[in-house]
Write a protein that holds these residues in place. Structure first.
Motif, PDB file in Angstrom:
ATOM      1  N   GLN A 391       0.992  -0.951   0.456  1.00 25.05           N
ATOM      2  CA  GLN A 391       0.340   0.079  -0.032  1.00 25.05           C
ATOM      3  C   GLN A 391       1.009   1.038   0.076  1.00 25.05           C
ATOM      4  O   GLN A 391       1.874   1.304   0.617  1.00 25.05           O
ATOM      5  CB  GLN A 391      -0.909  -0.218   1.151  1.00 25.05           C
ATOM      6  N   VAL A 392       0.137   2.940  -0.668  1.00 20.92           N
ATOM      7  CA  VAL A 392       1.027   3.361  -0.561  1.00 20.92           C
ATOM      8  C   VAL A 392       0.932   3.926   1.164  1.00 20.92           C
ATOM      9  O   VAL A 392       0.514   3.804   2.199  1.00 20.92           O
ATOM     10  CB  VAL A 392       0.322   4.318  -1.776  1.00 20.92           C
ATOM     11  N   LEU A 393       3.220   4.256   1.220  1.00 22.21           N
ATOM     12  CA  LEU A 393       2.515   4.602   2.830  1.00 22.21           C
ATOM     13  C   LEU A 393       2.121   6.847   2.672  1.00 22.21           C
ATOM     14  O   LEU A 393       2.937   7.378   2.012  1.00 22.21           O
ATOM     15  CB  LEU A 393       3.796   4.748   3.148  1.00 22.21           C
ATOM     16  N   LYS A 394       1.592   6.593   3.980  1.00 17.20           N
ATOM     17  CA  LYS A 394       1.222   8.110   4.232  1.00 17.20           C
ATOM     18  C   LYS A 394       2.354   8.676   5.156  1.00 17.20           C
ATOM     19  O   LYS A 394       2.946   8.243   5.627  1.00 17.20           O
ATOM     20  CB  LYS A 394      -0.183   7.777   5.031  1.00 17.20           C
ATOM     21  N   ARG A 395       2.159   9.784   5.026  1.00 19.81           N
ATOM     22  CA  ARG A 395       3.027  11.137   5.383  1.00 19.81           C
ATOM     23  C   ARG A 395       2.708  10.964   6.561  1.00 19.81           C
ATOM     24  O   ARG A 395       0.890  11.499   7.169  1.00 19.81           O
ATOM     25  CB  ARG A 395       2.563  12.048   5.046  1.00 19.81           C
TER      26      ARG A 395
END
Length: 541
Positions: A391-395
């Protein structure tokens, strides 16, 4: 406040008094040979020292854990603990710093570098033998398990089918519908005679049924509580109703009925046994009383069309109700069969394939969906970390975590993540840069991570450490182990496996932390794919 102190440990270093010394008998050895590590802890007689009980020190396996020797020097004690370790692969290895607990606080030993080399074999001096033919392996088959499972399933299905058919085909007791109370009473009297109760000696049962027939008839026709009344109350009630409704009931009829009821009371409560002719007379008196009461009741003439319409309405309602019950029975039977088949199929799958197969393919496994989904390869932070994740890592908002004191030494810090420590899978990628050139201490960073987890609810944290090289040859440190994470708000806990990668480049620190539930095979596959995908910019490029 705890988190602030933890992060200060990452960015600042503190000098501690040396209490533990480390030594090794040799730094080069053959494959499978024993390296003997010696740890010496100098403490006072009030200190409590706990040496680790580990199966591995880095990449080396612990094969011996020797007893602790004690030497007293002046007012201090020197505790000597030796470990025997080995490795069955050739190469150069690092024995990481070993944590010794002194009064509950960890004190680390020095790391050691060792080399394991192959044993040279002179094939010229060895006796040679011909190559043997390939031996036929014994074949083993579990066909009987599958056959047993199929027979078990067929047997259970056959039993369920037989029980359902038996229940459906069971003859239902037909209810006789009577058109009037007199018809019901007459029919019941005839059925009573066919039982021949008093002829078989069951006089009490005979009188009980005989009087109940009469009482039921009186209650239905004249509408007085005959079943609940005593004999005297019933006769008094009949006389009262006869006067009110002008029923033509003679005194002889009431006397005959009263005689039978009193005789029945004597039979039931006083154990009186009438003679045969007395029983015959009582039966005739009851029959005569019922017929006389029926003739005395005035006939109410109703309009045939209204009565017929009402009867038709009642028959239609009864038919609809019967169809509704039959439909409900079919639905319940069908649902029962479906549930039984599904349950048997599930049990058979568990027996043949195992619980893990059923859980992964039918119940659902969050990490299985992550592992088999579409992955994303992206770059995060500065200095950049290129990594592939499910999954795309969130800031993440660093300002809520980073203590204010850290801004004095930090130029920038960025964190990206997915999931949490209580989820099925968690990954955090972080990078930071210092304002001035700073020597990064990996041990201090790892110790800060440990304290951070403890502040979040981490318990029983097992810690191992070794060197790690990326595909491009960038050297860092890999730490791994297990812990128990406790969620105090929901009062639950789970066992986690974790791995940490640390790199220091371009005046900064790069860190990757991955956690998943211990024993989760899909979590292990995700971690391996993530670790193998790590790419870092070389600070010389």
């Amino acid at each position: 406040m705890k988190l602030k102190l933890v992060f200060l440990l990452i960015f600042t270093s503190t000098l501690f008094a040396q209490k533990v010394t480390t030594s090794i008998d040799t730094t080069r050895n053959k494959i499978g040979a024993e390296f003997k590590i010696t740890l010496k802890a100098s403490v006072s007689n009030k200190d409590k020292v706990v040496f680790p009980k580990a199966k591995n020190f880095g990449a080396l396996e612990v094969i011996n854990s020797y007893k602790i020797d004690t030497v007293k020097t002046n007012d201090r004690w020197e505790l000597i603990k030796k470990y025997g370790v080995t490795q069955f692969d050739s190469g150069k290895f690092t024995i990481p710093r070993i944590a010794i607990l002194i009064n509950g606080k960890p004190t680390f030993s020095d790391s050691l570098k060792v080399e394991v080399f192959n044993v040279k074999v002179d094939t010229l001096k060895q006796k040679m033998y011909d190559v043997k033919d390939v031996a036929q392996a014994e074949t083993s088959s579990n066909w009987w398990k599958y056959l047993l499972g199929i027979l078990f399933l067929v047997g259970i299905a056959a039993l369920a089918y037989w029980l359902i058919r038996k229940y459906q085909n069971r003859p239902k007791e037909e209810k006789i519908l009577y058109t009037s109370a007199i018809e019901k009473a007459t029919s019941l009297l005839q059925q009573l005679e066919t039982k021949e109760l008093w002829q078989k000696g069951e006089v009490k049962s005979y009188y009980s049924e005989l009087t109940n027939i009469a009482r039921n008839y009186i209650e239905e026709e004249i509408e007085i509580p005959a079943m609940e009344s005593t004999t005297s109350e019933l006769i008094a009630g009949l006389r009262r109703v006869a006067n009110q409704k002008k029923l033509k009931l003679s005194a002889a009829t009431l006397e005959n009925l009263e005689k039978v009821l009193m005789q029945a009371d004597l039979v039931k409560f006083a154990k009186v046994k009438p003679l045969d002719f007395e029983i015959e007379e009582d039966k005739k008196r009851i029959s005569s009383s019922i017929v006389t009461i029926h003739k005395a009741i005035p006939t109410v003439v109703e309009k045939n069309d209204e009565l017929e319409a009402w009867n038709e309405q009642q028959r239609e309602l009864a038919r609809i109700q019967k169809l509704k019950k039959q439909k409900q029975a079919r639905i319940i039977t069908t649902i029962g069969i479906v549930i039984t088949v599904l349950l048997l199929s599930l049990l058979t799958l568990i027996y043949l394939k195992g619980w893990d197969y059923v859980k992964d393919n039918f119940i659902g496994q969050p990490t299985k969906e992550l592992a088999e989904g579409e992955w994303v390869f992206s770059e995060y932070g500065n200095p950049g970390i290129k990594i592939e994740t499910p999954q795309v890592l969130k800031r993440m908002d660093v300002s809520k975590i980073l203590p204010k004191d850290a801004y004095a030494v930090l130029k920038e810090m960025q964190m990206f993540g997915y999931g949490s420590m209580m989820d099925s899978f968690n990954i955090v990628v972080s990078t930071l840069k210092y304002k001035t050139e700073t020597e990064v201490n990996f041990d201090t960073v790892l110790e800060g991570n440990t304290k951070s987890w403890e502040a979040m609810g981490g318990q029983n944290i097992i810690f191992k450490q070794e060197d790690f090289n990326t595909v491009k040859g960038i050297t860092g440190v890999k730490a791994y182990g297990t812990m128990t994470m406790l969620d105090k708000t929901q009062n639950k806990s789970q066992k986690l496996y974790y791995e940490i990668l640390l790199f220091k480049q371009d005046g900064g620190l790069q860190e990757i932390v991955v956690c998943y539930k211990e024993g989760d095979e899909y979590g292990k596959k995700i971690l391996e794919r993530i670790i193998n995908s790590v790419e870092l910019k070389n600070d010389k490029e």
